[in-house]
Design a protein around this motif. Structure first.
Motif, PDB file in Angstrom:
ATOM      1  N   SER A  33       0.825  -1.213   0.000  1.00 25.45           N
ATOM      2  CA  SER A  33       0.000   0.000   0.000  1.00 25.45           C
ATOM      3  C   SER A  33       0.857   1.261   0.000  1.00 25.45           C
ATOM      4  O   SER A  33       0.421   2.317  -0.466  1.00 25.45           O
ATOM      5  N   GLU A  34       2.094   1.146   0.498  1.00 28.80           N
ATOM      6  CA  GLU A  34       2.978   2.312   0.603  1.00 28.80           C
ATOM      7  C   GLU A  34       3.785   2.559  -0.663  1.00 28.80           C
ATOM      8  O   GLU A  34       4.025   3.716  -1.034  1.00 28.80           O
ATOM      9  N   ASP A  35       4.240   1.481  -1.334  1.00 32.45           N
ATOM     10  CA  ASP A  35       5.118   1.694  -2.496  1.00 32.45           C
ATOM     11  C   ASP A  35       4.554   1.125  -3.796  1.00 32.45           C
ATOM     12  O   ASP A  35       5.285   0.920  -4.749  1.00 32.45           O
ATOM     13  N   ASP A  36       3.222   0.852  -3.802  1.00 32.37           N
ATOM     14  CA  ASP A  36       2.552   0.352  -5.005  1.00 32.37           C
ATOM     15  C   ASP A  36       3.157  -0.967  -5.474  1.00 32.37           C
ATOM     16  O   ASP A  36       3.257  -1.235  -6.677  1.00 32.37           O
ATOM     17  N   GLY A  37       3.535  -1.809  -4.516  1.00 30.85           N
ATOM     18  CA  GLY A  37       4.122  -3.102  -4.853  1.00 30.85           C
ATOM     19  C   GLY A  37       3.076  -4.147  -5.176  1.00 30.85           C
ATOM     20  O   GLY A  37       1.872  -3.948  -4.962  1.00 30.85           O
ATOM     21  N   HIS A  38       3.536  -5.266  -5.706  1.00 24.71           N
ATOM     22  CA  HIS A  38       2.639  -6.380  -6.045  1.00 24.71           C
ATOM     23  C   HIS A  38       3.125  -7.669  -5.378  1.00 24.71           C
ATOM     24  O   HIS A  38       3.028  -8.750  -5.946  1.00 24.71           O
ATOM     25  N   ARG A  92      -7.330  -0.345   3.943  1.00 23.43           N
ATOM     26  CA  ARG A  92      -8.239   0.364   3.036  1.00 23.43           C
ATOM     27  C   ARG A  92      -8.813   1.618   3.701  1.00 23.43           C
ATOM     28  O   ARG A  92      -8.926   2.672   3.078  1.00 23.43           O
ATOM     29  N   GLU A  93      -9.219   1.473   4.975  1.00 27.43           N
ATOM     30  CA  GLU A  93      -9.816   2.599   5.686  1.00 27.43           C
ATOM     31  C   GLU A  93      -8.801   3.720   5.932  1.00 27.43           C
ATOM     32  O   GLU A  93      -9.136   4.899   5.810  1.00 27.43           O
TER      33      GLU A  93
END
Length: 253
Positions: A33-38, A92-93
């Motif tokens: 969520s912090e670095d757009d990782g997968h 998510r929240e």
């Protein structure tokens, strides 16, 4: 630790073989969520109970398991799954405006179980020459038949087992293919799995037509031998041999 070892590979798969409450899964989702990782995770946890049965036949929380037992968790793996659900919800929240669109936060739950005695006996007594089978061998591998929690059908259990056996990842692309009223499963344009009963000459003709006209391209057909009688097998096997393109038939019992 995840930042150190996955900083150059944001598509890494992280395995924790002693998952506990799945802190590792929590950390993987937070970092994504912090670095757009997968990054993906595989959590493995034995269903260790948070209680034991005393001499009176009553459940008594284990040492250190009181809080979990009182919260309704009968085993550590239950805590692990709930941790992932709550962590994903909180991420998510807390990151409603900045969370990447492709953030997943979901998981699949797999169990490793041994078939029950009745299923094993039916396997031993199976006669492939019998054209009037009254026992549906597929049902013997459902969650209900195996006496485990969940609602997995026998077909789903067999397919998941075979995908792992054949080296596919847990998120392999599985596509349902219809042959009249029969559902088969194609995996990554490579294999076609036939598991349930109900395959007849009509389905064989349709399969051969799709292969012959290149509407369907696969390298092998894998079938659950207990769902097919000798006549059905012979017809399918002979049909595949007549094709110009080589398609291997794999029978599993």
């Amino acid at each position: 630790m995840l930042q150190m070892f996955t900083c150059f590979n944001k598509n890494a798969t992280v395995l924790d073989f002693f998952a506990g409450s799945s802190t590792t899964a929590d950390a993987v989702m937070q970092l994504n969520s912090e670095d757009d990782g997968h990054r993906k995770f595989i959590m493995v946890q034995l269903p260790e109970k948070t209680y034991h049965i005393n001499k009176d036949g009553k459940e008594v929380p284990t040492k250190g398991g009181q809080a979990a037992y009182d919260a309704g968790f009968k085993s550590i793996d239950e805590i692990s799954r709930e941790r992932i659900r709550r962590a994903a919800k909180k991420i998510r929240e807390d990151n409603e405006l900045t969370l990447p669109e492709n953030f997943d936060g979901s998981f699949k739950h797999y169990r490793v179980v041994k078939p029950v005695k009745q299923t094993l006996e039916e396997i031993d007594d199976f006669d492939p020459n019998n054209t009037n089978l009254f026992t549906n061998m597929v049902d013997g591998f459902s969650s209900h038949a195996l006496a485990v929690d969940g609602d997995a059908t026998g077909e789903e259990t067999i397919l998941a087992t075979w995908l792992a056996k054949d080296g596919y990842s847990f998120d392999a692309d599985v596509e349902e293919i219809k042959f009249s009223n029969y559902t088969a499963y194609k995996v990554e344009d490579n294999r076609l799995y036939l598991i349930n009963e109900g395959w007849r000459a009509e389905q064989t003709k349709e399969l051969l037509n799709k292969l012959g006209t290149y509407q369907l391209e696969i390298q092998s057909v894998v079938l659950f031998g207990y769902s097919f009688n000798v006549a059905e097998l012979r017809e399918l096997e002979n049909g595949l041999k007549q094709l110009d393109s080589k398609v291997t038939l794999i029978k599993r019992y």
